[in-house]
Design a protein around this motif. Structure first.
Motif, PDB file in Angstrom:
ATOM      1  N   GLU A   1       0.821  -1.197   0.000  1.00 31.90           N
ATOM      2  CA  GLU A   1       0.000   0.000   0.000  1.00 31.90           C
ATOM      3  C   GLU A   1       0.863   1.258   0.000  1.00 31.90           C
ATOM      4  N   PHE A   2       0.263   2.320  -0.508  1.00 34.06           N
ATOM      5  CA  PHE A   2       0.929   3.622  -0.552  1.00 34.06           C
ATOM      6  C   PHE A   2       1.004   4.220   0.849  1.00 34.06           C
ATOM      7  N   VAL A   3       2.110   4.899   1.132  1.00 36.66           N
ATOM      8  CA  VAL A   3       2.285   5.580   2.408  1.00 36.66           C
ATOM      9  C   VAL A   3       2.416   7.091   2.205  1.00 36.66           C
ATOM     10  N   ILE A   4       3.387   7.490   1.402  1.00 33.23           N
ATOM     11  CA  ILE A   4       3.663   8.901   1.219  1.00 33.23           C
ATOM     12  C   ILE A   4       4.469   9.082  -0.048  1.00 33.23           C
ATOM     13  N   GLY A   5       4.332  10.242  -0.692  1.00 29.75           N
ATOM     14  CA  GLY A   5       5.078  10.469  -1.917  1.00 29.75           C
ATOM     15  C   GLY A   5       5.397  11.927  -2.121  1.00 29.75           C
ATOM     16  N   ILE A   6       6.358  12.181  -2.987  1.00 28.88           N
ATOM     17  CA  ILE A   6       6.771  13.547  -3.284  1.00 28.88           C
ATOM     18  C   ILE A   6       7.008  13.692  -4.777  1.00 28.88           C
ATOM     19  N   ARG A   7       6.561  14.839  -5.303  1.00 25.05           N
ATOM     20  CA  ARG A   7       6.874  15.187  -6.679  1.00 25.05           C
ATOM     21  C   ARG A   7       7.757  16.436  -6.629  1.00 25.05           C
ATOM     22  N   ASP A   8       8.929  16.342  -7.242  1.00 24.52           N
ATOM     23  CA  ASP A   8       9.894  17.426  -7.210  1.00 24.52           C
ATOM     24  C   ASP A   8      10.076  17.961  -8.625  1.00 24.52           C
ATOM     25  N   THR A   9       9.589  19.179  -8.838  1.00 24.89           N
ATOM     26  CA  THR A   9       9.786  19.845 -10.124  1.00 24.89           C
ATOM     27  C   THR A   9      10.548  21.136  -9.903  1.00 24.89           C
ATOM     28  N   GLY A  10      11.262  21.189  -8.786  1.00 22.89           N
ATOM     29  CA  GLY A  10      11.806  22.442  -8.301  1.00 22.89           C
ATOM     30  C   GLY A  10      10.915  22.909  -7.170  1.00 22.89           C
TER      31      GLY A  10
ATOM     32  N   LEU B   1      10.479   5.023  -7.712  1.00 28.89           N
ATOM     33  CA  LEU B   1      10.820   6.239  -8.458  1.00 28.89           C
ATOM     34  C   LEU B   1      10.214   6.234  -9.852  1.00 28.89           C
ATOM     35  N   ASN B   2       9.718   7.393 -10.278  1.00 32.09           N
ATOM     36  CA  ASN B   2       9.371   7.558 -11.690  1.00 32.09           C
ATOM     37  C   ASN B   2       9.614   9.001 -12.093  1.00 32.09           C
ATOM     38  N   ASP B   3       9.507   9.287 -13.395  1.00 31.84           N
ATOM     39  CA  ASP B   3       9.795  10.613 -13.928  1.00 31.84           C
ATOM     40  C   ASP B   3       8.540  11.339 -14.391  1.00 31.84           C
ATOM     41  N   ARG B   4       7.377  10.888 -13.976  1.00 32.93           N
ATOM     42  CA  ARG B   4       6.104  11.432 -14.454  1.00 32.93           C
ATOM     43  C   ARG B   4       5.738  12.691 -13.681  1.00 32.93           C
ATOM     44  N   THR B   5       6.516  13.745 -13.908  1.00 34.89           N
ATOM     45  CA  THR B   5       6.307  14.982 -13.153  1.00 34.89           C
ATOM     46  C   THR B   5       5.295  15.905 -13.791  1.00 34.89           C
ATOM     47  N   SER B   6       4.834  15.580 -14.999  1.00 34.48           N
ATOM     48  CA  SER B   6       3.915  16.495 -15.684  1.00 34.48           C
ATOM     49  C   SER B   6       2.452  16.144 -15.467  1.00 34.48           C
ATOM     50  N   TYR B   7       2.174  15.058 -14.749  1.00 35.87           N
ATOM     51  CA  TYR B   7       0.784  14.687 -14.494  1.00 35.87           C
ATOM     52  C   TYR B   7       0.141  15.732 -13.593  1.00 35.87           C
ATOM     53  N   ALA B   8      -1.148  15.912 -13.757  1.00 37.88           N
ATOM     54  CA  ALA B   8      -1.876  16.873 -12.934  1.00 37.88           C
ATOM     55  C   ALA B   8      -2.148  16.286 -11.561  1.00 37.88           C
TER      56      ALA B   8
ATOM     57  N   TYR C   1      -1.888  10.462  -8.505  1.00 35.97           N
ATOM     58  CA  TYR C   1      -1.189   9.392  -9.209  1.00 35.97           C
ATOM     59  C   TYR C   1       0.046   8.905  -8.461  1.00 35.97           C
ATOM     60  N   LEU C   2       0.503   9.654  -7.463  1.00 37.12           N
ATOM     61  CA  LEU C   2       1.644   9.181  -6.664  1.00 37.12           C
ATOM     62  C   LEU C   2       1.302   7.872  -5.959  1.00 37.12           C
ATOM     63  N   GLU C   3       0.025   7.580  -5.782  1.00 32.55           N
ATOM     64  CA  GLU C   3      -0.381   6.352  -5.107  1.00 32.55           C
ATOM     65  C   GLU C   3      -0.374   5.132  -6.030  1.00 32.55           C
ATOM     66  N   ILE C   4      -0.274   5.332  -7.314  1.00 31.46           N
ATOM     67  CA  ILE C   4      -0.457   4.245  -8.280  1.00 31.46           C
ATOM     68  C   ILE C   4       0.856   3.510  -8.508  1.00 31.46           C
ATOM     69  N   GLN C   5       0.933   2.287  -8.022  1.00 26.91           N
ATOM     70  CA  GLN C   5       2.191   1.544  -8.026  1.00 26.91           C
ATOM     71  C   GLN C   5       2.672   1.226  -9.440  1.00 26.91           C
ATOM     72  N   SER C   6       1.742   0.994 -10.352  1.00 22.60           N
ATOM     73  CA  SER C   6       2.135   0.608 -11.709  1.00 22.60           C
ATOM     74  C   SER C   6       2.820   1.741 -12.470  1.00 22.60           C
ATOM     75  N   LEU C   7       2.755   2.957 -11.962  1.00 23.58           N
ATOM     76  CA  LEU C   7       3.408   4.084 -12.634  1.00 23.58           C
ATOM     77  C   LEU C   7       4.874   4.241 -12.234  1.00 23.58           C
ATOM     78  N   TYR C   8       5.312   3.438 -11.299  1.00 26.91           N
ATOM     79  CA  TYR C   8       6.700   3.542 -10.848  1.00 26.91           C
ATOM     80  C   TYR C   8       7.594   2.593 -11.650  1.00 26.91           C
ATOM     81  N   ASP C   9       8.748   3.116 -12.045  1.00 26.39           N
ATOM     82  CA  ASP C   9       9.656   2.366 -12.905  1.00 26.39           C
ATOM     83  C   ASP C   9      10.754   1.640 -12.135  1.00 26.39           C
ATOM     84  N   TYR C  10      11.116   2.165 -11.001  1.00 17.82           N
ATOM     85  CA  TYR C  10      12.230   1.605 -10.232  1.00 17.82           C
ATOM     86  C   TYR C  10      11.791   1.435  -8.786  1.00 17.82           C
TER      87      TYR C  10
END
Length: 130
Positions: free
Chosen positions: A46-55, A99-106, A110-119
């Motif tokens: 299950e998802f716990v916490i996530g961060i999106r860093d675009t600056g 980790l994933n590089d999908r920083t342009s999603y609105a 989506y940080l909770e979605i495991q299938s979107l993570y590449d590493y």
């Protein structure tokens, strides 16, 4: 080849604190999404916490850990941290960073979605004893 190397974890008493680290090897952490997940015995991950860093940092936090868990990053060290305070026995689990590089999603849902993570990191055991 990107690898996520986790460290930290271990056994702590109820109400105690732990900090987990997730170091990215093979790439620089710059504009990324990092999530922390956990899998308790007999349960799904299950998802716990996530961060999106675009600056700019945007975070998403699962309700049960709000006010107790925080996510932070040290991009100079290519590392993201999960600080866990006031731990509960039911939070005993293997914790994973991803980790994933999908920083342009609105938004941040989506940080909770495991299938979107590449590493994924190798996982680290956290045991909260009562």
């Amino acid at each position: 080849q990107v690898q996520l190397v986790q460290s930290g974890g271990g056994t702590v008493q109820v109400g105690g604190s732990l900090r987990l680290s997730c170091a990215a090897v093979g790439r620089t952490l710059n504009r990324y999404v990092m999530g922390w997940f956990r899998q308790a015995p007999g349960k799904e991950r299950e998802f716990v916490i996530g961060i999106r860093d675009t600056g700019e940092h945007r975070t998403r936090v699962e309700d049960s850990v709000k006010g107790r868990f925080t996510i932070s990053s040290d991009n100079a060290k290519n590392t993201v941290y999960l600080q866990m305070d006031s731990l509960k026995p039911e939070e005993t689990a293997i914790y994973y960073c991803a980790l994933n590089d999908r920083t342009s999603y609105a938004g941040t849902y989506y940080l909770e979605i495991q299938s979107l993570y590449d590493y994924w990191g190798q996982g680290t055991q956290v045991t909260v004893s009562s």
